[in-house]
Scaffold this motif. Structure first.
Motif, PDB file in Angstrom:
ATOM      1  N   ILE A 247       0.835  -1.208   0.000  1.00 28.56           N
ATOM      2  CA  ILE A 247       0.000   0.000   0.000  1.00 28.56           C
ATOM      3  C   ILE A 247       0.862   1.247   0.000  1.00 28.56           C
ATOM      4  CG2 ILE A 247      -1.652   1.304   1.407  1.00 28.56           C
ATOM      5  CD1 ILE A 247      -2.829  -1.481   2.214  1.00 28.56           C
ATOM      6  N   GLU A 248       1.958   1.238   0.772  1.00 23.58           N
ATOM      7  CA  GLU A 248       2.875   2.378   0.764  1.00 23.58           C
ATOM      8  C   GLU A 248       3.389   2.647  -0.651  1.00 23.58           C
ATOM      9  OE1 GLU A 248       4.346   4.628   2.765  1.00 23.58           O
ATOM     10  OE2 GLU A 248       3.072   4.210   4.472  1.00 23.58           O
ATOM     11  N   HIS A 249       3.749   1.595  -1.357  1.00 22.78           N
ATOM     12  CA  HIS A 249       4.234   1.774  -2.728  1.00 22.78           C
ATOM     13  C   HIS A 249       3.152   2.383  -3.606  1.00 22.78           C
ATOM     14  CE1 HIS A 249       6.280   1.062  -6.502  1.00 22.78           C
ATOM     15  NE2 HIS A 249       5.257   0.359  -6.932  1.00 22.78           N
ATOM     16  N   ALA A 250       1.921   1.931  -3.464  1.00 23.75           N
ATOM     17  CA  ALA A 250       0.827   2.457  -4.280  1.00 23.75           C
ATOM     18  C   ALA A 250       0.535   3.921  -3.977  1.00 23.75           C
ATOM     19  CB  ALA A 250      -0.434   1.618  -4.052  1.00 23.75           C
ATOM     20  N   LEU A 251       0.811   4.349  -2.746  1.00 23.70           N
ATOM     21  CA  LEU A 251       0.516   5.725  -2.342  1.00 23.70           C
ATOM     22  C   LEU A 251       1.675   6.689  -2.577  1.00 23.70           C
ATOM     23  CD1 LEU A 251      -1.351   5.158   1.046  1.00 23.70           C
ATOM     24  CD2 LEU A 251      -2.343   5.649  -1.185  1.00 23.70           C
ATOM     25  N   ALA A 252       2.799   6.186  -3.083  1.00 21.12           N
ATOM     26  CA  ALA A 252       3.981   7.037  -3.263  1.00 21.12           C
ATOM     27  C   ALA A 252       3.662   8.220  -4.162  1.00 21.12           C
ATOM     28  CB  ALA A 252       5.129   6.228  -3.846  1.00 21.12           C
ATOM     29  N   ARG A 253       4.129   9.387  -3.765  1.00 19.03           N
ATOM     30  CA  ARG A 253       3.917  10.602  -4.546  1.00 19.03           C
ATOM     31  C   ARG A 253       5.126  10.858  -5.437  1.00 19.03           C
ATOM     32  NH1 ARG A 253       2.967  15.542  -1.061  1.00 19.03           N
ATOM     33  NH2 ARG A 253       2.059  16.377  -2.956  1.00 19.03           N
ATOM     34  N   GLY A 254       4.908  11.641  -6.478  1.00 19.58           N
ATOM     35  CA  GLY A 254       5.997  11.994  -7.374  1.00 19.58           C
ATOM     36  C   GLY A 254       6.194  10.956  -8.462  1.00 19.58           C
ATOM     37  N   PRO A 255       6.885  11.328  -9.528  1.00 23.42           N
ATOM     38  CA  PRO A 255       7.107  10.404 -10.649  1.00 23.42           C
ATOM     39  C   PRO A 255       8.004   9.246 -10.273  1.00 23.42           C
ATOM     40  CG  PRO A 255       8.430  12.397 -10.922  1.00 23.42           C
ATOM     41  CD  PRO A 255       7.536  12.641  -9.751  1.00 23.42           C
ATOM     42  N   ALA A 256       7.766   8.094 -10.889  1.00 21.78           N
ATOM     43  CA  ALA A 256       8.553   6.901 -10.579  1.00 21.78           C
ATOM     44  C   ALA A 256      10.030   7.113 -10.861  1.00 21.78           C
ATOM     45  CB  ALA A 256       8.024   5.712 -11.376  1.00 21.78           C
ATOM     46  N   GLU A 257      10.347   7.884 -11.908  1.00 23.86           N
ATOM     47  CA  GLU A 257      11.756   8.085 -12.266  1.00 23.86           C
ATOM     48  C   GLU A 257      12.489   8.945 -11.237  1.00 23.86           C
ATOM     49  OE1 GLU A 257       9.182  10.944 -14.729  1.00 23.86           O
ATOM     50  OE2 GLU A 257       9.162   8.833 -14.129  1.00 23.86           O
ATOM     51  N   GLY A 258      11.745   9.564 -10.327  1.00 27.90           N
ATOM     52  CA  GLY A 258      12.380  10.382  -9.305  1.00 27.90           C
ATOM     53  C   GLY A 258      12.610   9.651  -7.997  1.00 27.90           C
TER      54      GLY A 258
END
Length: 345
Positions: A247-258
């Motif tokens: 769930i933490e991964h799904a809620l991560a903010r910002g672009p994946a490349e960052g």
């Protein structure tokens, strides 16, 4: 001053919360990170678990005061014109340590210099300075525009997730763990019973393994009818720390490349993890035996340089159902342990 111009910007970032194998936990925090010359400033500080003062969960008046401090519209909170750039994500107490810097004007420009690690009222630059970090000279117009854009009154609400599954006791433990680290969580068996206005407050929906395709379709229709697009999480295992990490991964903010942590695969032979900048990485292995008991082992906790790295797993890691959780201070990834070679399925 001789500092050359650097670009200044802001980008959404997350300090991933989590529940550790020993029962300890760390709080989920969303914040705005400083982007200098196109790269998050936090990434230049390799082993730092910290957030900027521009966190979404602080009261609006305090958030506004933090922005105005960085704009030098208020006095510096520390002697010598020093400002907190990154602080403790759990309590924001200076005694826990903080990255501070002098911020001053030079004509129309803003300059950040003399970065240091600080645990008391006064910084000791001889012992605790950050060599190679700064000074940075920012164009006044660019700097003011980026920070002033945060003062439009729009706040980031606390993250929320809707939990759907057959194992009510497990969902209750998961909801309690999520709330402990600062993520709102609610449980339902049928999203059609949830008002549309409430559905719009969720950022993710997590499904237990026993949820049928028909139930999932019903949930998807309910969110679609409410006009909201949420992240979907398919629970890998009935293990609370693994579900929290998903769930933490799904809620991560910002672009994946960052993000620092970009790839994780695992087989019985070992785990392969890839990071984009030097940072501390913790790998934890979870395994369900034939009696559905959970076995936990910390397999790695150390500093990794940019690139791909192989970490050996304990003997028997491929028996039964097994999973690996990788964490850096700002991101988390989860993978099931396969019987192939890491990176090849």
């Amino acid at each position: 001053m001789a500092a050359e111009y650097a670009t200044f910007g802001l980008a959404p970032a997350t300090r991933a919360g989590g529940v550790h194998a020993d029962g300890d936990f760390q709080v989920h925090r969303d914040f705005m990170d400083f982007v200098v010359d196109g790269r998050p400033l936090l990434f230049r500080l390799s082993d730092l678990d910290a957030v900027s003062p521009l966190a979404s969960d602080v009261p609006p008046a305090i958030f506004t005061a933090q922005v105005r401090c960085l704009l030098l519209e208020a006095d510096a909170p520390l002697p010598g014109g020093r400002y907190v750039i990154y602080g403790c994500p759990e309590c924001a107490d200076l005694a826990c340590g903080a990255v501070t810097a002098v911020i001053l004007r030079d004509g129309d420009d803003f300059v950040w210099r003399d970065f240091a690690w600080q645990t008391a009222e006064h910084a000791d630059l001889e012992l605790n300075a950050y060599p190679g970090i700064g000074p940075y000279r920012f164009s006044g117009a660019e700097y003011r525009a980026a920070l002033a854009g945060l003062l439009d009154g729009s706040a980031h609400p606390a993250r929320r997730v809707l939990l759907i599954g057959a194992r009510v006791a497990l969902l209750a433990r998961l909801a309690a763990a999520l709330r402990t680290i600062g993520i709102g969580a609610d449980i339902t068996q049928d999203a059609r019973d949830v008002p549309a206005d409430e559905l719009r407050t969720y950022d993710a929906v997590a499904f237990g393994r026993a949820v049928t395709g028909e139930q999932r379709a019903s949930v998807d229709r309910a969110f679609a009818d409410a006009g909201v697009d949420v992240a979907h999480v398919d629970g890998l295992a009935p293990i609370v720390p693994v579900l929290v990490a998903q769930i933490e991964h799904a809620l991560a903010r910002g672009p994946a490349e960052g993000r620092r942590l970009t790839r994780l695969t695992a087989s019985a032979a070992g785990a392969e993890v890839e990071v984009t900048s030097s940072c501390r990485v913790r790998l934890t292995a979870y395994r369900l035996d034939r009696l559905h008991r959970t076995h936990v082992r910390e397999v790695f906790d150390g500093l990794l340089e940019p690139g791909a790295h192989r970490v050996a797993l304990e003997a028997g890691a491929g028996k039964g159902e097994a999973f690996v959780v990788a964490r850096t201070p700002g991101s988390v990834l989860v993978t099931a342990v396969t019987r192939g070679v890491p990176g090849r399925g």
